[in-house]
Enzyme design. Structure first.
Site, PDB file in Angstrom:
ATOM      1  N   THR A   1       0.957  -1.057  -0.171  1.00  0.00           N
ATOM      2  CA  THR A   1       0.026  -0.193  -0.184  1.00  0.00           C
ATOM      3  C   THR A   1       0.967   1.172  -0.101  1.00  0.00           C
ATOM      4  OG1 THR A   1      -1.613  -1.278   1.245  1.00  0.00           O
ATOM      5  CG2 THR A   1      -1.894   1.219   1.424  1.00  0.00           C
TER       6      THR A   1
ATOM      7  N   ASP B   1       2.604 -11.671   5.105  1.00  0.00           N
ATOM      8  CA  ASP B   1       3.467 -10.667   4.839  1.00  0.00           C
ATOM      9  C   ASP B   1       4.386 -10.508   6.124  1.00  0.00           C
ATOM     10  OD1 ASP B   1       1.814  -9.919   2.944  1.00  0.00           O
ATOM     11  OD2 ASP B   1       0.765  -8.202   3.914  1.00  0.00           O
TER      12      ASP B   1
END
Length: 534
Positions: free
Chosen positions: A99, A391
């Site tokens: 992001t 992640d």
């Protein structure tokens, strides 16, 4: 008087956008992608619901992972596609920051749009950005700390990185539990960084905090009927072979017989060929046989008679990982037992997780192998939990390789922006405007983090900049209390590799989009109508 018709170079229906129109089209696409994901940034970011169409119609995903969102969104704008590909590369390279990299690139494009309107040439902007990126990277490297020599401090660094990564995910409420779980799993790899030794199994039921790390390997399968349920000192033959190749199954074929005994003979012939294959397999001196494909009833019965545990239809990802951790190899032919490398394992036993029975392989040669079992109330929750944990594992594996760490909470971005603004003040010429725009784009990241948490971003970011200008280089945003705090004391740490990748990838992608002054779209390929055959 002769009339001149315009010469058409491009094919009919091909499209061309030139100059300012092409640049505007690229800018709009990139900024739109940034707007789409920026509300998910930071520890108080919001989630998106993705609803599938077509074959998986009705299937939903709830996520705030930038790469997952952008992968699911079909984009037609070329600049938007560049940002989508960039976030995917970020995900593949370091696992996190998907992001951040998209938002930063979009903010750079937003700044470039303002500068182009002021008649600054794109090449001038790019020259300024390159100077700014070099200074920002140098400032980031200067602030990075390396505690890999001290095992205790390095483990604490890893735990802090895992907590920071998980704090913006669905696992934020249980980040202590999952941070410890992720660090334990990665430290088992002993610095190899090969995440293929860590398996993740999702099991519905229970709550997120009931997730656990199991040493060894878990396979979501059961042994056949009347076969041993546990095996000690296992010799494992791992295969990808069809066990029914000798059955008569040619579609549309028919066999005429003049008596029932002929049918019986056919069945006997089939069974003999199957038995021949099973005998070849048993000649490998094994007590466990695991096949990627189905085994069927008769061979299963033969394996049971021989006291061999036979497991059928093991999924391909599972069987490849199993071959890795047991030290065996996947075979398809069985004529040379002496050339086949068998897998080894101290104990195979059945274990219960919730209401499901799985097989646990303990004491495997690849000692770092382990399995993370993720529990959760709904499929969407455990899917998002798995993405979040993936992640964290990727970031930790990257940190074990590149052990330097930096501070999070907007601290690193402000540190880089302060160095960039200083360079802009010292630079003469138009490049100074581009350098300053790079610094403003960097400062947008802490601004968006504060906005997403519902705090006064103008107040917090001005305090943050003032703190860094006074030499307080560990100041960042404390989003739990809505104020500026010391990231060192709060333990908000991020991987240097992730931050560096965000900086360089976003700068390169924005530069590529800014260079565009012409967009050519080829003519659609026409479908030739089917005229049939005479």
């Amino acid at each position: 008087m002769v009339s001149l018709n315009p010469v058409r170079i491009l094919k009919h229906e091909a499209e061309e956008e030139k100059g300012e129109i092409a640049r505007l089209s690229s800018f709009v696409g990139a900024i739109a992608i940034g707007e789409l994901v920026k509300s998910t940034l930071g520890p108080k970011g919001m989630d998106k619901i993705l609803v599938a169409n077509g074959r998986n119609a009705g299937q939903i995903e709830v996520t705030n992972d930038g790469a997952t969102i952008l992968r699911a969104v079909g984009v037609d704008n070329p600049a938007a596609k560049i940002l989508v590909d960039m976030s995917r590369v970020q995900d593949d390279e370091v696992g996190d920051g998907t992001t951040s990299v998209t938002v930063f690139a979009a903010e750079l494009i937003r700044e470039a749009e303002k500068l182009v309107e002021q008649k600054l040439h794109p090449q001038t902007i790019i020259a300024g950005w390159r100077q700014a990126a070099d200074v920002a990277r140098t400032a980031l490297q200067g602030a990075a700390a390396d505690n890999s020599a001290n095992q205790e401090r390095f483990r604490e660094d890893l735990l802090n990185i895992a907590r920071t990564t998980l704090s913006s995910k669905i696992l934020s409420q249980h980040k202590e539990h999952f941070a410890k779980l992720a660090v334990d799993a990665v430290l088992r790899l002993k610095g190899s960084g090969s995440l293929s030794a860590i398996q993740r199994i999702k099991k519905l039921g229970g709550c997120l905090e009931e997730s656990f790390l199991d040493e060894g390997f878990l396979l979501d399968k059961k042994p056949g009927v009347h076969q041993p349920k546990s095996v000690k000192n296992a010799n494992i033959l791992i295969a990808n072979t069809p066990m029914d190749t000798d059955k008569i199954k040619v579609f549309g074929s028919s066999i005429k017989v003049d008596s029932m005994s002929k049918i019986a003979e056919l069945e006997v012939a089939e069974k003999e060929k199957m038995k021949e294959k099973v005998d070849k397999i048993l000649a490998h001196n094994i007590n466990v046989f695991i096949n990627r494909q189905l085994i069927y009833n008769y061979p299963e019965q033969l394996f049971a008679d021989a006291g061999v545990m036979a497991i059928e239809h093991a999924d391909f990802d599972g069987i490849e990982r199993l071959a890795l951790v047991t030290g065996g190899e996947i075979v398809s032919t069985f004529d040379n037992p002496d050339l086949v490398k068998l897998g080894k394992c101290d104990l195979i036993e059945q274990v219960m997780i919730g209401e499901d029975t799985l097989l646990r392989f303990s004491g495997v040669p690849l000692g770092e192998a382990c399995t993370v079992v993720i529990r959760g109330a709904t499929q969407q929750i455990i899917d998002e939990a798995e993405r979040s944990l993936h992640d964290a594992l990727c970031v930790l594996a990257a940190t074990v390789k590149e052990s330097r760490v930096v501070y999070g909470g907007g601290c690193s971005e402000t540190l880089m922006a302060t160095a960039v603004f200083k360079l802009a003040a010292e630079t003469a010429g138009k490049e100074a405007m581009a350098i300053e725009s790079f610094g403003r784009a960097l400062m947008q990241l802490p601004t968006i983090i504060a906005d997403n948490a519902g705090y006064d971003s103008a107040q917090l970011v001005s305090e943050l900049r003032a703190g860094h200008s006074q030499g307080k280089s560990t100041m960042g945003l404390d989003m739990n209390n809505g104020k500026v705090g010391c990231m060192k004391e709060l333990g908000i740490t991020e991987s240097f590799a992730v931050k560096r990748q965000v900086l360089m990838s976003a700068a390169e992608a924005a530069e590529m989009i800014l260079r565009v002054d012409n967009i050519l779209k080829s003519a659609p390929r026409r479908r030739v109508p089917d005229r049939g055959y005479c």
